[in-house]
Design an enzyme around this catalytic site. Structure first.
Site, PDB file in Angstrom:
ATOM      1  N   ASP A  59       0.820  -1.215   0.000  1.00 58.29           N
ATOM      2  CA  ASP A  59       0.000   0.000   0.000  1.00 58.29           C
ATOM      3  C   ASP A  59       0.853   1.263   0.000  1.00 58.29           C
ATOM      4  OD1 ASP A  59      -2.395  -1.309  -0.097  1.00 58.29           O
ATOM      5  OD2 ASP A  59      -2.757  -1.258   2.066  1.00 58.29           O
ATOM      6  N   TYR A  92       5.931 -10.097   6.616  1.00 65.77           N
ATOM      7  CA  TYR A  92       5.891  -8.649   6.833  1.00 65.77           C
ATOM      8  C   TYR A  92       6.520  -8.325   8.176  1.00 65.77           C
ATOM      9  CZ  TYR A  92       2.967  -7.554   2.817  1.00 65.77           C
ATOM     10  OH  TYR A  92       2.494  -7.376   1.543  1.00 65.77           O
TER      11      TYR A  92
END
Lengths: 256, 256
Positions: B53, B111
């Protein structure tokens, strides 16, 4: 008036250096504004241990603050940080004797220069990326010539009368793709660290013999100025005051 | 056409995410431009292991490149880096079989989220600075509830039909003032990592019991969305492909 010792870190990228100037954004100028807003005072003084140039960072700059306030140091620290931009951060505030002067009392300064041997997406602001292969052994040999009392007239942009500096330590460490160059002296001449680093890197590239640095100590040469390293890799690591233990720090940056 | 595997790092601050978009600066869009300029081609494809994002970084994103070129991988890497902006850096280029697809072939993603417990002059772009005191023990207890196959419908901004995800690892390490949160799964839902981190931090603040996370797995709650952590602290650490050894990395960032 109360006097405080202030230790702070800053990213110099956005600033025209430490020293307050009209019509320019400086670290000292930001501190002035923060003191005015945080303490609501107009009479105060903030002096640093020394100036840093445009784009140069500080891992720990020391300053003294003189102002009329009854705030306890931890609250003063918080108020200053709330009033400062995100790239200037007060690490600590302590009460200091009235006689404490951040510049006059500092007995030594340590500068760190970060050379990166690889391109990095995250570190552009904090390193000098040198594309050519660098050998650290000859750099270390060259660095040894620097230690001691020498005339650094070839290694400054200033036309100062007194160019003799006693360099206490010149240390080169490797950490992965980083080469960390640390210089400690009671004081430095204008642009001295960046010119020394530029010459050391030229030695690391194999374009200059380590002995060249010895030749340029004492006999003026315009060459080091042409090799001046960029400001992005330079950090004021610490100013030292009487009684503080000189612990050498070899940790790499940036641990945020 | 030749096919390559490309591993790259990027600082996401300036970008509207990975995925190419009209009228927006994206990482994939920059790669398209770099391929066109570096290879002087118009027919090519670049696909990543997944989207990141706006504002999210990558320590190692993997992509495949399909293009007509006879350049050897090291030279291709250099050409791409010469054509890319400083905050995108190709770490490696390797020839890949024609069948290699960065997204379809990835078997897992890791992540990393960086929470900082102190204000930092250098790290604003790379951490979420949380002012309130955080206890890591309850965060670790909450994280243990996440591991395994669960319905993460409370932890996504997407209205996806299939919200079951098998979380392979949820790990929380401390490194000085940093709290490093690592999540590994075959795939993640949109905003899932940031919503999970937001809830874990709320647990660390003592405002939620660790068991709350268990309640929200399976029974929909709008609360995690309200706690979404900012993108600055989030890094795609790695995409994993068949046969790669899953070595957990606990080093802190940023070593530049």
């Amino acid at each position: 008036m109360a006097r405080f010792r202030i230790d702070l870190e800053y990213e110099g990228t956005r600033y025209s250096g430490w020293q307050v100037q009209p019509n320019a954004r400086t670290v000292q100028g930001e501190l002035f504004g923060a003191v005015e807003r945080a303490l609501n005072v107009r009479q105060y003084d903030v002096q640093g241990s020394g100036r840093t140039d445009a784009g140069v960072h500080a891992l720990c700059q020391t300053a003294h603050l003189e102002a009329r306030t009854s705030l306890a140091p931890p609250l003063l620290r918080q108020r200053l940080n709330d009033a400062l931009p995100a790239d200037i951060n007060v690490l600590g505030v302590d009460r200091a004797p009235q006689s404490f002067h951040a510049r006059h009392d500092a007995v030594a300064r340590t500068y760190l220069y970060q050379v990166s041997r690889r391109r990095t997406a995250f570190g552009k602001r904090f390193v000098w990326w040198v594309k050519d292969p660098l050998q650290t052994r000859p750099m270390q040999a060259a660095a040894r010539f620097l230690v001691g009392l020498h005339d650094f007239r070839s290694f400054t942009a200033a036309s100062e009368a007194q160019t003799r500096v006693k360099l206490e330590e010149a240390r080169i460490d490797e950490d992965g793709d980083l080469i960390l160059i640390r210089l400690t002296a009671s004081h430095f001449l204008w642009k001295m660290v960046r010119q020394v680093v530029g010459v050391l890197v030229e030695v690391g590239r194999g374009r200059l013999p380590p002995q060249q640095i010895q030749t340029w100590l004492g006999t003026f040469s315009p060459e080091p100025a042409k090799l001046t390293a960029p400001p992005s890799g330079l950090f004021l690591e610490r100013a030292w005051y009487p009684g503080e233990k000189r612990a050498s720090d070899s940790r790499p940056l940036l641990r945020v």
